[in-house]
Enzyme design. Structure first.
Site, mmCIF file in Angstrom:
data_model
loop_
_atom_site.group_PDB
_atom_site.id
_atom_site.type_symbol
_atom_site.label_atom_id
_atom_site.label_comp_id
_atom_site.label_asym_id
_atom_site.label_seq_id
_atom_site.Cartn_x
_atom_site.Cartn_y
_atom_site.Cartn_z
ATOM 1 N N ASP A 179 0.762 -1.250 0.000
ATOM 2 C CA ASP A 179 0.000 0.000 0.000
ATOM 3 C C ASP A 179 0.793 1.302 0.000
ATOM 4 O OD1 ASP A 179 -1.514 -2.225 0.470
ATOM 5 O OD2 ASP A 179 -2.422 -1.523 2.307
ATOM 6 N N GLU A 414 2.447 -9.055 11.407
ATOM 7 C CA GLU A 414 2.249 -8.678 10.006
ATOM 8 C C GLU A 414 3.608 -8.335 9.384
ATOM 9 O OE1 GLU A 414 -0.278 -5.282 9.842
ATOM 10 O OE2 GLU A 414 -0.838 -5.590 7.745
HETATM 11 C C1 9WN Z 1 -5.722 -2.853 2.420
HETATM 12 C C2 9WN Z 1 -4.598 -7.925 4.544
HETATM 13 C C3 9WN Z 1 -4.014 -6.785 3.731
HETATM 14 C C4 9WN Z 1 -2.886 -7.254 2.795
HETATM 15 C C5 9WN Z 1 -2.150 -6.075 2.154
HETATM 16 C C6 9WN Z 1 -1.690 -5.137 3.267
HETATM 17 C C7 9WN Z 1 -2.885 -4.667 4.092
HETATM 18 C C8 9WN Z 1 -5.038 -3.445 3.663
HETATM 19 C C9 9WN Z 1 -5.035 -2.383 4.750
HETATM 20 O O1 9WN Z 1 -3.546 -5.791 4.640
HETATM 21 O O2 9WN Z 1 -3.732 -3.882 3.272
HETATM 22 O O3 9WN Z 1 -5.891 -3.851 1.460
HETATM 23 O O4 9WN Z 1 -6.123 -2.063 5.245
HETATM 24 O O5 9WN Z 1 -3.965 -1.875 5.097
HETATM 25 O O6 9WN Z 1 -1.002 -4.050 2.735
HETATM 26 O O7 9WN Z 1 -1.058 -6.531 1.406
HETATM 27 O O8 9WN Z 1 -3.406 -8.054 1.787
HETATM 28 O O9 9WN Z 1 -3.576 -8.616 5.216
#
Ligand code: 9WN
Length: 442
Positions: A179, A414
């Site tokens: 992101d 994470e």
């Molecule tokens: C937006 C779920 C997801 C991952 C992404 C990570 C994060 C989300 C957020 O979490 O993104 O999609 O709300 O920050 O960047 O890679 O799939 O784990």
């Protein structure tokens, strides 16, 4: 001190426990508090982990994602369950305005990198090793689901590369899965979020320190782009004409090449020879696109801002895309050396020698902030898995051993601070637990 076998068993039990606790029966939430829904690329990694516990549960995970597939083939990045509290939720995505959103399921309106066939192949391998009912279930699952995966790859290869450049176009950095990576700083600097419906973030309340997450200014742009897609009714052509963020993503392109190669093998195995040839063509096109994006100066592959035509040279993990899809032996040799060298895994101050999301020698590097520096176990797993597929057991072994040491804190974070090894972001993250199980099984 605990001996190795006891430590390994404890790690495996703890990882399995995370997946069990995050399991809603039909899907596994990406993380218990921060992400209480199903995410597209998380699902693939989670299913790989689940395949070590139960082949049938891994199949359910993948099938449940496919029920949310859009009619033209897109697999949405979030499939919403009922839990409240994640922003942006379905009421902001408003996907009912789209002509091809599926009925009866609430989803976001964008996609994530295509890693799903890696999971299908892994489930099949596991099931064949086990034999009996597992084998039959996995083979049936492939027969039933293959059209869905093929449609997904074809959609990416056409809607997201209408001119046949060999690079996947994204319209939001959430589509990259990375992101707030500095990969996107230049294109975002040209996104001018104007007057918009107000919103409240929830994500920052679920991490110890809000500074581990993207900033408010970044979130304004993220939501601005969502609103622009809603205004375009999620019509791909209209989005291309109107959206403020259009970038060719080299990492997603490499994953499409790699996954299409795997899907071609799966299709051939299922007797679908024409489909197999189509997938081989897609793999070849995107592999060439990735190799053509490599900077001769840095040796890293570059994304491209499609609104300005400028290549984006920031030194992030995305630059190692060729190590995922292959395509040029000299490029790969140089990338392997770079990856293990002092600007990346060989940086003398790293606690664990696994790739940081941004090079610690880059001016954009931030050791605690999300995709701007921390190490993400799931990304390390991808590079290890691709290395092993290429026959580079040494690289895979090194990444696996270092990662298992990193994961020994049993937090299943994470992401991790590269110098101290501190767990950051969400805890009990499903995909982190899942890749741990896969590493332990190798
Ligand atoms: C937006 C779920 C997801 C991952 C992404 C990570 C994060 C989300 C957020 O979490 O993104 O999609 O709300 O920050 O960047 O890679 O799939 O784990």
């Amino acid at each position: 001190m605990e001996d190795d076998t006891a430590g390994t068993a404890r790690l495996g039990d703890a990882a399995a426990d995370v997946l069990r606790r995050n399991d809603l029966g039909h899907l596994t939430v990406a993380a218990p508090e921060l992400y209480p829904h199903q995410w597209s690329w998380d699902t693939a990694f989670i299913a790989i982990g689940l395949s070590h516990l139960s082949v049938s549960r891994a199949i359910i995970e993948m099938s449940s994602l496919l029920t949310a597939q859009w009619r033209r083939g897109m697999i949405p990045h979030i499939v919403f369950d009922t839990a409240p509290g994640y922003f942006p939720g379905p009421e902001r995505w408003r996907t009912a305005v789209a002509s091809d959103a599926p009925a009866g399921v609430r989803t976001s309106g964008i996609c994530q990198p295509p890693v799903h066939s890696v999971a299908v192949a892994r489930i099949l391998d596991q099931a064949r090793r086990r034999g009996g009912a597992d084998r039959r279930a996995a083979e049936d699952f492939l027969t039933e689901s293959i059209d869905g995966w093929l449609a997904w790859h074809r959609w990416l290869a056409t809607s997201r590369d209408p001119e046949g450049s060999g690079l996947v176009e994204i319209h939001h950095s959430w589509e990259s899965g990375m992101d707030n990576s500095p990969r996107w700083d230049a294109p975002y600097s040209r996104v001018d979020a104007g007057e918009m419906e107000p919103f409240t973030r929830n994500d920052t309340t679920h991490v110890t320190d809000a500074a581990e997450r993207p900033t408010d200014a970044e979130y304004r742009r993220y939501i601005w782009l969502v609103d622009q897609m809603v205004a375009a009714r999620y019509d791909e052509e209209a989005i291309r004409r109107t959206i403020d963020f259009r970038v060719a993503d080299v990492f997603a392109s490499a994953l499409l090449a790699l996954s299409s190669e795997i899907l071609a093998e799966l299709a051939a195995g299922a007797g679908r020879h024409r489909d197999a040839r189509d997938m081989e063509e897609i793999a070849a096109r995107f592999r060439s696109g990735v190799i053509a994006a490599v900077s001769p100066r840095s040796g890293l592959a570059q994304d491209r801002d499609l609104r300005t035509g400028a290549w984006l040279p920031t030194a992030t993990i995305g630059g190692f895309a060729p190590l995922l899809c292959g395509g040029d032996a000299a490029v790969l040799r140089r990338q392997r050396e770079l990856l293990l060298g002092p600007e990346w895994c060989g940086h003398p101050d790293l606690r664990h020698a696994v790739p940081p999301s941004t090079s610690p020698t880059s001016p954009e590097f931030r050791p605690r902030q999300y995709w701007r520096g921390p190490q993400w176990p799931v990304i390390t797993w991808l590079f290890g898995w691709a290395a092993r597929r290429r026959g580079d057991e040494a690289l895979e072994g090194q990444l696996r051993e270092e990662s298992l040491r990193q994961l020994g804190d049993l937090r299943f974070a994470e992401y991790y601070e590269p110098f101290t090894g501190e767990a950051l972001g969400s805890r009990w993250q499903s995909w982190t637990a899942a890749v741990t199980l896969d590493w332990l099984a190798s």
